[in-house]
Design a protein around this motif. Structure first.
Motif, mmCIF file in Angstrom:
data_model
loop_
_atom_site.group_PDB
_atom_site.id
_atom_site.type_symbol
_atom_site.label_atom_id
_atom_site.label_comp_id
_atom_site.label_asym_id
_atom_site.label_seq_id
_atom_site.Cartn_x
_atom_site.Cartn_y
_atom_site.Cartn_z
ATOM 1 N N ARG A 1 -9.648 4.093 4.704
ATOM 2 C CA ARG A 1 -11.004 4.273 4.156
ATOM 3 C C ARG A 1 -11.772 5.332 4.930
ATOM 4 N N ASP B 1 1.013 -0.735 10.021
ATOM 5 C CA ASP B 1 0.673 -1.799 9.088
ATOM 6 C C ASP B 1 -0.315 -1.197 8.098
ATOM 7 N N PRO B 2 -0.733 -1.926 7.076
ATOM 8 C CA PRO B 2 -1.601 -1.318 6.061
ATOM 9 C C PRO B 2 -2.962 -0.855 6.569
ATOM 10 N N ARG B 3 -3.338 -1.195 7.797
ATOM 11 C CA ARG B 3 -4.635 -0.776 8.327
ATOM 12 C C ARG B 3 -4.530 0.372 9.328
ATOM 13 N N HIS B 4 -3.482 0.396 10.126
ATOM 14 C CA HIS B 4 -3.405 1.332 11.245
ATOM 15 C C HIS B 4 -2.401 2.443 10.954
ATOM 16 N N THR C 1 -6.522 6.151 11.585
ATOM 17 C CA THR C 1 -7.340 5.200 10.830
ATOM 18 C C THR C 1 -7.049 3.787 11.308
ATOM 19 N N ASP D 1 -8.767 1.277 9.379
ATOM 20 C CA ASP D 1 -9.299 0.508 8.252
ATOM 21 C C ASP D 1 -8.549 0.808 6.960
ATOM 22 N N GLY D 2 -7.264 1.086 7.087
ATOM 23 C CA GLY D 2 -6.444 1.300 5.905
ATOM 24 C C GLY D 2 -6.711 2.582 5.160
ATOM 25 N N PHE E 1 2.388 4.768 9.220
ATOM 26 C CA PHE E 1 1.596 3.549 9.329
ATOM 27 C C PHE E 1 2.404 2.467 10.021
ATOM 28 N N ALA F 1 0.833 -1.203 0.000
ATOM 29 C CA ALA F 1 0.000 0.000 0.000
ATOM 30 C C ALA F 1 0.868 1.253 0.000
ATOM 31 N N ASP G 1 -3.094 0.552 -4.112
ATOM 32 C CA ASP G 1 -2.706 -0.832 -3.822
ATOM 33 C C ASP G 1 -2.085 -1.523 -5.027
ATOM 34 N N ARG H 1 -4.947 6.505 -1.252
ATOM 35 C CA ARG H 1 -4.341 5.186 -1.116
ATOM 36 C C ARG H 1 -4.280 4.489 -2.469
#
Length: 353
Positions: free
Chosen positions: A280, A251-254, A275, A277-278, A249, A206, A223, A221
């Motif tokens: 969103r 990881d790719p979500r947090h 965030t 949820d990556g 980040f 990401a 991908d 974002r």
């Protein structure tokens, strides 16, 4: 970002260069966990210039880059610094540098037209090659980011109404402009901030791009290595001098977004967002309470933020913050739990925890 870069440099140059003092001595500082042991910066370099470009490789190796085309490198944890600047680069202003080890680094200089360049070295700065020279007078490159040793991106402020993305697949030696069709239209006035090299970051596959200047600050974002992007708006205030200046980040979500208004660095209400949820959606938080130009995760829950008025730490993934230093820094990066900061006055520091 064009005029904003000039103003930002002026604002940060006016920042306090004092040594660290306890947060409790400063009523404006966030201090929600005063009983906790706080980290501290240990200075390993001071002098002239300003280093907004910072690449933390590990506890021993780091690179910095800044005004006057200066690049420094250490391989012993900051005890000694070698000047490894490209030749004939005195007119360049480096705002980002990416490095994978003590030998390979990619540096970005900013400015309109041909002032935006990307240089690469494979021998620790003994030799540099100009890998990209911008020839479009409407482009202005702000940040670079790499997925791995070979694959990376660079971003420019919008050209013809969309952010422009460069891509490399050979470690920064060759770059190509990606098709504009995969990038959503930009807002009027929207752009990136070349404040710490972290308006564009990668994690896994990401990539994330931060903006300000428009009606709403956004995080984009991708991908698929920068070919297609989607965005989400945030509550971080946006104006000609305000927005998101840095992304980090775990990881790719947090992730965490920090910023504010460089024209008013002492106050940044709602100047951060998180965030889970990556990207969103983003949840606004009070943040450090002042303008911050750089952020970095130390571990899963610990985040640092730096700016001209101080440094802050969060131990809950960016939701609450505590001031731990009042010195001026522009950039912060962590690698393998080793963290470095750099900024005005040639200041470079490592984190003691």
């Amino acid at each position: 970002m064009r005029l904003r870069n000039v103003l930002a440099a002026t604002a940060v140059a006016a920042g306090v260069l004092s040594a660290a003092v306890p947060a409790a001595a400063h009523p404006g500082a966030q201090s929600r966990h005063p009983a906790q042991h706080q980290p501290s910066w240990r200075m390993v370099h001071t002098g002239g210039g300003q280093f907004r470009g910072l690449a933390a490789v590990n506890s021993r190796v780091a690179w910095v880059a800044g005004v006057g085309g200066v690049v420094l490198r250490t391989t012993d944890g900051g005890r000694d610094w070698q000047t490894v600047s490209p030749p004939n680069a005195a007119d360049l202003e480096f705002r980002d540098i990416e490095a994978t080890d003590a030998y390979h680094a990619v540096a970005l200089s900013i400015g309109p037209g041909e002032a935006s360049r990307i240089l690469v070295t494979d021998d620790g700065g003994a030799h540099w090659t100009t890998a990209f020279r911008n020839t479009d007078p409407n482009a202005f490159y702000d940040c670079t980011a790499f997925y791995d040793r070979w694959h990376g991106l660079a971003m420019s402020d919008p050209v013809d109404g969309r952010f422009r993305i460069l891509s490399t697949a050979d470690g920064g030696h060759h770059w190509r402009v990606l098709p504009a069709a995969g990038m959503p239209p930009a807002q009027s006035g929207e752009a990136g901030f070349a404040a710490s090299g972290t308006c564009l970051v990668t994690i896994g596959r990401a990539a994330f791009l931060a903006s300000g200047g428009g009606a709403v600050s956004r995080v984009y974002r991708s991908d698929d290595l920068g070919r297609h992007w989607r965005y989400a708006g945030t509550s971080v205030p946006s104006s000609a001098s305000a927005g998101i200046f840095s992304l980090a980040f775990h990881d790719p979500r947090h992730g965490v977004a920090v910023g504010g208004d460089f024209a008013n660095p002492d106050a940044a209400p709602n100047g951060a967002a998180v965030t889970a949820d990556g990207g969103r959606s983003w949840t606004g938080v009070d943040g450090p309470g002042q303008y911050r130009s750089g952020a970095a995760f130390v571990d899963r829950r610990t985040v640092l933020a730096v700016g001209p008025t101080g440094s802050d730490v969060s131990t809950d993934g960016g939701r609450s913050w505590t001031r731990f230093d009042d010195g001026s820094f522009d950039a912060v990066q962590c690698a393998h739990r080793s963290c470095w900061a750099s900024g005005v006055g040639g200041r470079i520091a490592v984190l003691d925890r």
